[in-house]
Write an enzyme that holds these catalytic residues in place. Sequence first.
Site, PDB file in Angstrom:
ATOM      1  N   GLY A 121       0.821  -1.194   0.000  1.00  0.00           N
ATOM      2  CA  GLY A 121       0.000   0.000   0.000  1.00  0.00           C
ATOM      3  C   GLY A 121       0.854   1.242   0.000  1.00  0.00           C
ATOM      4  O   GLY A 121       2.071   1.187  -0.225  1.00  0.00           O
ATOM      5  N   GLY A 122       0.218   2.363   0.287  1.00  0.00           N
ATOM      6  CA  GLY A 122       0.902   3.639   0.265  1.00  0.00           C
ATOM      7  C   GLY A 122       1.993   3.765   1.304  1.00  0.00           C
ATOM      8  O   GLY A 122       2.986   4.458   1.090  1.00  0.00           O
TER       9      GLY A 122
ATOM     10  N   GLY B   1       3.589   0.983   2.953  1.00  0.00           N
ATOM     11  CA  GLY B   1       4.610  -0.050   2.970  1.00  0.00           C
ATOM     12  C   GLY B   1       4.143  -1.360   2.381  1.00  0.00           C
ATOM     13  O   GLY B   1       3.058  -1.469   1.811  1.00  0.00           O
TER      14      GLY B   1
ATOM     15  N   LYS C 257       4.308  -5.574   8.507  1.00  0.00           N
ATOM     16  CA  LYS C 257       4.160  -4.373   7.687  1.00  0.00           C
ATOM     17  C   LYS C 257       5.425  -3.534   7.875  1.00  0.00           C
ATOM     18  O   LYS C 257       5.766  -3.157   8.996  1.00  0.00           O
ATOM     19  CB  LYS C 257       2.927  -3.584   8.106  1.00  0.00           C
ATOM     20  CG  LYS C 257       2.654  -2.383   7.224  1.00  0.00           C
ATOM     21  CD  LYS C 257       1.340  -1.731   7.621  1.00  0.00           C
ATOM     22  CE  LYS C 257       0.991  -0.582   6.714  1.00  0.00           C
ATOM     23  NZ  LYS C 257      -0.306   0.001   7.056  1.00  0.00           N
TER      24      LYS C 257
ATOM     25  N   ASP D 282      -9.964   4.051   6.032  1.00  0.00           N
ATOM     26  CA  ASP D 282      -9.812   3.290   4.791  1.00  0.00           C
ATOM     27  C   ASP D 282     -10.512   1.937   4.934  1.00  0.00           C
ATOM     28  O   ASP D 282      -9.944   0.891   4.667  1.00  0.00           O
ATOM     29  CB  ASP D 282      -8.333   3.121   4.461  1.00  0.00           C
ATOM     30  CG  ASP D 282      -8.059   3.048   2.957  1.00  0.00           C
ATOM     31  OD1 ASP D 282      -8.960   3.395   2.171  1.00  0.00           O
ATOM     32  OD2 ASP D 282      -6.956   2.644   2.586  1.00  0.00           O
TER      33      ASP D 282
END
Length: 188
Positions: free
Chosen positions: A27-28, A30, A46, A140
Site C-alpha cells: 500500500g501507500g 509499505g 508491515k 480506509d
Amino acid sequence: MPLVVPLRAYDPTAIGGYTLRGRLGEGGQGVVYLGAAASGELVAIKWLRPELAGDPAMVQRFLREVSAAQRVAQFCTAALIGTGVEQDRPYIVSEYVDGPSLQQVVRESGPISGPSLHRLAVGTATALAAIHQAGIVHRDFKPANVLLAQDGPRVIDFGVSRAMDLTLTVNTGLVGTPAYMAPEQFGG
C-alpha cells in the site's frame, strides 16, 4: 487463504528475526509480508517504505497504527505482536489472519447474499463499532481491509487511522481510498 506472492529480488529474506515467505500486499505506507517465527508461527509484517522512512511525520503516522491496534478489541482485528526497526525503517508484526480479503472473495465468486451477507454485515458493523469505541477513525474501511477468517471478519490496516481525541495542529490532508474513507475526514 490470502493471496501470497513471491518475494521480489530486492525484498529482504528476514525482518526482525522472522523469515519472510512472501508478500501479502502493498500500500501507500509499505509492504506487508508473510513471515514465520522460528517456532513456525505465521505472522504479518508491515514494513515502512524506504522513501518514507526519512520523514518524521510519516514515521509517526505509521507508528500510530501500533497505538490504534492496541486500543481496539482483538476479536475484530489482527492482534499486535510487536514492533521494531530494520534498516532504519520501522515495522509492525501482527497476527496472521488465514483468510481471503472480502475484495478477493467478491472478485472471484461475485456478490455475497442471503445469510452469509447478514453474518458479514453484522461482523463488520460490530468491528467498526469496536474501532470507534476505541476512539479510532479507520479512514480506509474497504473490502481489501476486511479479511474473512474462519471465525469471522477481521478488519486490518490501521496505518492511516488516527485517534479521534487527538488535536492536530497541522492539516495533514486526506489520506485513504476516497470511495471508502470515513465521512469524518470530509467534515473535519
